[in-house]
Design a protein around this motif. Structure first.
Motif, PDB file in Angstrom:
ATOM      1  N   ARG A 417      31.447  13.836  -5.594  1.00  0.00           N
ATOM      2  CA  ARG A 417      32.129  13.820  -4.300  1.00  0.00           C
ATOM      3  C   ARG A 417      31.146  13.699  -3.128  1.00  0.00           C
ATOM      4  O   ARG A 417      31.565  13.647  -1.974  1.00  0.00           O
ATOM      5  CB  ARG A 417      32.985  15.078  -4.135  1.00  0.00           C
ATOM      6  CG  ARG A 417      34.258  15.065  -4.987  1.00  0.00           C
ATOM      7  CD  ARG A 417      35.118  16.296  -4.677  1.00  0.00           C
ATOM      8  NE  ARG A 417      35.513  16.313  -3.276  1.00  0.00           N
ATOM      9  CZ  ARG A 417      36.729  15.993  -2.825  1.00  0.00           C
ATOM     10  NH1 ARG A 417      37.662  15.595  -3.667  1.00  0.00           N
ATOM     11  NH2 ARG A 417      37.004  16.059  -1.537  1.00  0.00           N
ATOM     12  N   GLU A 418      29.867  13.675  -3.409  1.00  0.00           N
ATOM     13  CA  GLU A 418      28.816  13.492  -2.396  1.00  0.00           C
ATOM     14  C   GLU A 418      28.891  14.566  -1.310  1.00  0.00           C
ATOM     15  O   GLU A 418      28.786  14.291  -0.120  1.00  0.00           O
ATOM     16  CB  GLU A 418      28.923  12.101  -1.762  1.00  0.00           C
ATOM     17  CG  GLU A 418      28.810  10.965  -2.765  1.00  0.00           C
ATOM     18  CD  GLU A 418      29.054   9.605  -2.153  1.00  0.00           C
ATOM     19  OE1 GLU A 418      28.085   8.842  -1.950  1.00  0.00           O
ATOM     20  OE2 GLU A 418      30.234   9.301  -1.865  1.00  0.00           O
ATOM     21  N   LEU A 436      30.684   7.494 -11.082  1.00  0.00           N
ATOM     22  CA  LEU A 436      31.201   7.005  -9.805  1.00  0.00           C
ATOM     23  C   LEU A 436      30.879   7.997  -8.693  1.00  0.00           C
ATOM     24  O   LEU A 436      30.788   9.203  -8.930  1.00  0.00           O
ATOM     25  CB  LEU A 436      32.721   6.846  -9.865  1.00  0.00           C
ATOM     26  CG  LEU A 436      33.319   5.781 -10.778  1.00  0.00           C
ATOM     27  CD1 LEU A 436      34.810   6.030 -10.961  1.00  0.00           C
ATOM     28  CD2 LEU A 436      33.080   4.384 -10.220  1.00  0.00           C
ATOM     29  N   THR A 437      30.713   7.489  -7.491  1.00  0.00           N
ATOM     30  CA  THR A 437      30.692   8.347  -6.306  1.00  0.00           C
ATOM     31  C   THR A 437      32.020   8.157  -5.586  1.00  0.00           C
ATOM     32  O   THR A 437      32.721   7.147  -5.789  1.00  0.00           O
ATOM     33  CB  THR A 437      29.541   7.976  -5.360  1.00  0.00           C
ATOM     34  OG1 THR A 437      29.765   6.651  -4.854  1.00  0.00           O
ATOM     35  CG2 THR A 437      28.204   8.042  -6.072  1.00  0.00           C
ATOM     36  N   GLU A 440      32.095   4.877  -3.776  1.00  0.00           N
ATOM     37  CA  GLU A 440      32.415   3.720  -4.629  1.00  0.00           C
ATOM     38  C   GLU A 440      33.923   3.629  -4.867  1.00  0.00           C
ATOM     39  O   GLU A 440      34.500   2.534  -4.863  1.00  0.00           O
ATOM     40  CB  GLU A 440      31.694   3.838  -5.971  1.00  0.00           C
ATOM     41  CG  GLU A 440      30.209   3.577  -5.924  1.00  0.00           C
ATOM     42  CD  GLU A 440      29.586   3.717  -7.299  1.00  0.00           C
ATOM     43  OE1 GLU A 440      29.158   2.694  -7.870  1.00  0.00           O
ATOM     44  OE2 GLU A 440      29.530   4.853  -7.818  1.00  0.00           O
ATOM     45  N   ILE A 441      34.539   4.770  -5.106  1.00  0.00           N
ATOM     46  CA  ILE A 441      35.990   4.786  -5.339  1.00  0.00           C
ATOM     47  C   ILE A 441      36.732   4.260  -4.128  1.00  0.00           C
ATOM     48  O   ILE A 441      37.620   3.395  -4.243  1.00  0.00           O
ATOM     49  CB  ILE A 441      36.461   6.215  -5.681  1.00  0.00           C
ATOM     50  CG1 ILE A 441      35.926   6.626  -7.061  1.00  0.00           C
ATOM     51  CG2 ILE A 441      37.989   6.302  -5.651  1.00  0.00           C
ATOM     52  CD1 ILE A 441      36.221   8.065  -7.419  1.00  0.00           C
ATOM     53  N   MET A 442      36.365   4.739  -2.950  1.00  0.00           N
ATOM     54  CA  MET A 442      37.056   4.319  -1.733  1.00  0.00           C
ATOM     55  C   MET A 442      36.863   2.831  -1.454  1.00  0.00           C
ATOM     56  O   MET A 442      37.804   2.118  -1.099  1.00  0.00           O
ATOM     57  CB  MET A 442      36.569   5.147  -0.541  1.00  0.00           C
ATOM     58  CG  MET A 442      36.919   6.622  -0.635  1.00  0.00           C
ATOM     59  SD  MET A 442      38.686   6.906  -0.894  1.00  0.00           S
ATOM     60  CE  MET A 442      39.353   6.157   0.602  1.00  0.00           C
ATOM     61  N   TYR A 462      35.860  11.977   6.890  1.00  0.00           N
ATOM     62  CA  TYR A 462      35.728  13.299   6.227  1.00  0.00           C
ATOM     63  C   TYR A 462      34.367  13.420   5.558  1.00  0.00           C
ATOM     64  O   TYR A 462      33.683  14.448   5.677  1.00  0.00           O
ATOM     65  CB  TYR A 462      36.866  13.435   5.228  1.00  0.00           C
ATOM     66  CG  TYR A 462      36.671  14.521   4.184  1.00  0.00           C
ATOM     67  CD1 TYR A 462      36.832  15.877   4.508  1.00  0.00           C
ATOM     68  CD2 TYR A 462      36.360  14.187   2.872  1.00  0.00           C
ATOM     69  CE1 TYR A 462      36.684  16.856   3.540  1.00  0.00           C
ATOM     70  CE2 TYR A 462      36.192  15.169   1.906  1.00  0.00           C
ATOM     71  CZ  TYR A 462      36.353  16.505   2.251  1.00  0.00           C
ATOM     72  OH  TYR A 462      36.196  17.465   1.298  1.00  0.00           O
ATOM     73  N   LEU A 463      33.955  12.381   4.850  1.00  0.00           N
ATOM     74  CA  LEU A 463      32.656  12.407   4.169  1.00  0.00           C
ATOM     75  C   LEU A 463      31.512  12.454   5.171  1.00  0.00           C
ATOM     76  O   LEU A 463      30.508  13.142   4.949  1.00  0.00           O
ATOM     77  CB  LEU A 463      32.513  11.186   3.257  1.00  0.00           C
ATOM     78  CG  LEU A 463      33.453  11.139   2.043  1.00  0.00           C
ATOM     79  CD1 LEU A 463      33.279   9.823   1.288  1.00  0.00           C
ATOM     80  CD2 LEU A 463      33.183  12.309   1.100  1.00  0.00           C
TER      81      LEU A 463
END
Length: 465
Positions: A417-418, A436-437, A440-442, A462-463
Motif C-alpha cells: 500500500r506504499e 503490486l503496489t 500500479e493498481i490505480m 490520499y497516497l
C-alpha cells in the motif's frame, strides 16, 4: 539427467514442444529379416530424421508388445537409440495395486530405460507411488483423454471426475514428478486443468488424425510462461513422406501459436493487467470510505480474503507469489494468519517446499505450540502476507518465528500500500518483495477504464498525503 531436465533442455535446444510418437504400423515395416529388425530399422529411421525437431519421443508399448518377444526386444533397443539429451516417455498406461505397480515401475525404468510413463489413476495413490520413488522420473496421469467415450466416466459427477483427478494427484508428488494427459480434442478441459494445475506439464494427444485443433490446444493448455505443454504427434510425422519436413511444419505452427500466446497472455505486464482486473472484478479492490486495521481512514480497501473464491484468480495470484519465492533462499514458507494462509499453502505445494504458520493465538490445549508445521531452529523462513500497510502483522509473525529459532530475511506480499511498510521492513533487516503496489493498481485500473478520473485522483491525493 531427470526427465524434466532433459525435456526443458530439448525444448530450448530444438525450440520445440513437439513429441514424436512411435506407433509402428505393419505396412511401414519393410526393412529387416524379422520383426525385431524391422521395428528397430523403422524407428531408428524416424528418430534420425526428427531428433533436431523433437522435445520428446513417445513409444506406445502396445504397438511393440503385439509382436511378442521380437517387439519387446526391439522396444528396448529403440529406447536406447534415442539421443541421450532427449527424454523418452513410454506410453504404457499402467494402473494396478501397489506390489504390481512396483513391478511395472521397475520394468519401465530399469528394463526399458524410460524417463517417464503414462499412468491410469483409477486405483488411486497406490498405483502411482512406486513410480515416484525413482528419482528424476515422471508420470503423466490420464485425466481427460481424447477418445469419444471417455466422457462416460471422466465427465461424471460435480465437479467432473477429471477435475478431481487433477486436484488430488497434485498431492501425490511435485510438479517435477506429476504431469497430466488431457486430450487436445478437449480444449475446455485443457483450460480447466491448466487453471487447477498452473505448474504441471500436460501431454495433449489428439492433434492431427484425431481432429484436435493445435491452435485451441495451445491457447488453452500453455502454462503462464508459454511452455508446459507437450504436443504428441504420431501418424502426422511417422507416416509422412518426409518426417523431418512434417516435424518442422508442426514446430513452425507451434512456434507461431506460442508467440501469439506470449504476446497476448504471457508478458509480465499483460499478466499483471489481468491480475489487477481480476482483483477489481472480484471485489478484492473496492472504493469508498473505509477504516483500516491500523485505524486509518482510506478511500480504497483491498480484501484479498476473497481471492480463494475465484479459482482462476487464485491460481494467477499464487503464480505471481511463486515466481518471486522460488528465487529466494529459504527452508520454510511461513504464511501470516489469516488472509495469506491459503495462498502460502498453495505456493508451498506448487514449489514442493515445506509450509508453516505462526498462530495468532497460542493454543491452551494439546501441544500449545505457537507455530504449526514441522521445522527446526536455525532454519530460514520466507514470510508471505497478502497486503502490507505499516507492517504490524508481519512484525508480530516475525517475532514468533524468531523466538522459535527461525531466521527471516525476505517478505513477499501481493500488494504494497506504499504507506511505510517497506521502510519498516528495511529497519528490521528484511527485504520486501511486492507483486503490486497500490500505485500500479490505480494506474492499471484507470488505463483499463475500470475507474474514472475522480476516483483515481482521490486515491492519489490520499497516497500523497
Amino acid at each position: 539427467m531427470s526427465f524434466i531436465s532433459k525435456l526443458e533442455a530439448a525444448v530450448q535446444a530444438n525450440r520445440s514442444l513437439l513429441c514424436v510418437g512411435l506407433d509402428p504400423r505393419a505396412e511401414q515395416l519393410t526393412d529387416g529379416a524379422n520383426d525385431e529388425e524391422k521395428l528397430v530399422n523403422w524407428a531408428q529411421g524416424i528418430i534420425a530424421q526428427t531428433d533436431d525437431q523433437a522435445c520428446c519421443y513417445k513409444p506406445n508399448f502396445a504397438f511393440f508388445e503385439q509382436y511378442g518377444p521380437d517387439g519387446l526386444r526391439a522396444l528396448q533397443r529403440i529406447i536406447q537409440a534415442v539421443p541421450g539429451n532427449i527424454p523418452v516417455l513410454l506410453d504404457v498406461k499402467r494402473g494396478d495395486i501397489g506390489s504390481t505397480a512396483q513391478a511395472y515401475a521397475k520394468a519401465a525404468f530399469e528394463q526399458w530405460g524410460a524417463d517417464a510413463v503414462t499412468i491410469s489413476p483409477y486405483l488411486g495413490r497406490d498405483s502411482v507411488e512406486p513410480f515416484l520413488k525413482y528419482d528424476g522420473k515422471m508420470v503423466f496421469i490420464l485425466c481427460n483423454t481424447s477418445n469419444p467415450s471417455a466422457a462416460d466416466l471422466q465427465l461424471y459427477g460435480l465437479p467432473p471426475l477429471y477435475e478431481h483427478v487433477a486436484q488430488i494427484a497434485q498431492s501425490w508428488g511435485s510438479a517435477d514428478q506429476i504431469g497430466f494427459v488431457v486430450g487436445a480434442t478437449q480444449p475446455q478441459a485443457l483450460a480447466r486443468v491448466r487453471t487447477l494445475c498452473p505448474q504441471n506439464w500436460i501431454l495433449a494427444p489428439g492433434v492431427g488424425a484425431q481432429g484436435g485443433s493445435l491452435q485451441e490446444a495451445l491457447q488453452a493448455g500453455l502454462r503462464a510462461d508459454g511452455s508446459g505443454l507437450i504436443v504428441p504427434v504420431s501418424r502426422g510425422v511417422m507416416q509422412a513422406a518426409d518426417p523431418n519436413a512434417a516435424a518442422r511444419e508442426y514446430n513452425a505452427q507451434i512456434a507461431g501459436e506460442v508467440e501469439t500466446f506470449r504476446q497476448t497472455k504471457c508478458g509480465p505486464q499483460s499478466l499483471k493487467k489481468e491480475l489487477v482486473g481480476g482483483l477489481f472484478e472480484s471485489g478484492c479492490v473496492r472504493f469508498g470510505n473505509f477504516t483500516l486495521a491500523s485505524g486509518k481512514k482510506s478511500p480504497i480497501y483491498i480484501d484479498l480474503r476473497r481471492v480463494v473464491s475465484f479459482p482462476a484468480l487464485f491460481s494467477l495470484t499464487a503464480r505471481f507469489y511463486a515466481e518471486i519465492v522460488e528465487k529466494l533462499d529459504f527452508d520454510r514458507i511461513a504464511g501470516v494468519p489469516y488472509a495469506a494462509l491459503p495462498t502460502a499453502a498453495v505456493v508451498a505445494q506448487q514449489l514442493g517446499r515445506p509450509f508453516i504458520y505462526p498462530r495468532k493465538e497460542v493454543k491452551t490445549h494439546g501441544t500449545g505450540q505457537a507455530i504449526e508445521g514441522a521445522f527446526e531452529a536455525g532454519q530460514r523462513a520466507v514470510i508471505l502476507e497478502d497486503v502490507i500497510t505499516s507492517g504490524g502483522s508481519i512484525v508480530t509473525s516475525l517475532e514468533v518465528l524468531k523466538q522459535a529459532g527461525l531466521s527471516v530475511t525476505d517478505v513477499v506480499v501481493l500488494v504494497d500500500r506504499e504507506q511505510g511498510g517497506a521502510a519498516k521492513m528495511a529497519e528490521l533487516g528484511l527485504k520486501l518483495h511486492a507483486v503490486l503496489t497500490i500505485s500500479e493498481i490505480m494506474t492499471t485500473l484507470k488505463e483499463s477504464g475500470l475507474i474514472d478520473a475522480a476516483t483515481y485522483q482521490s486515491v492519489r491525493d490520499y497516497l500523497d498525503e
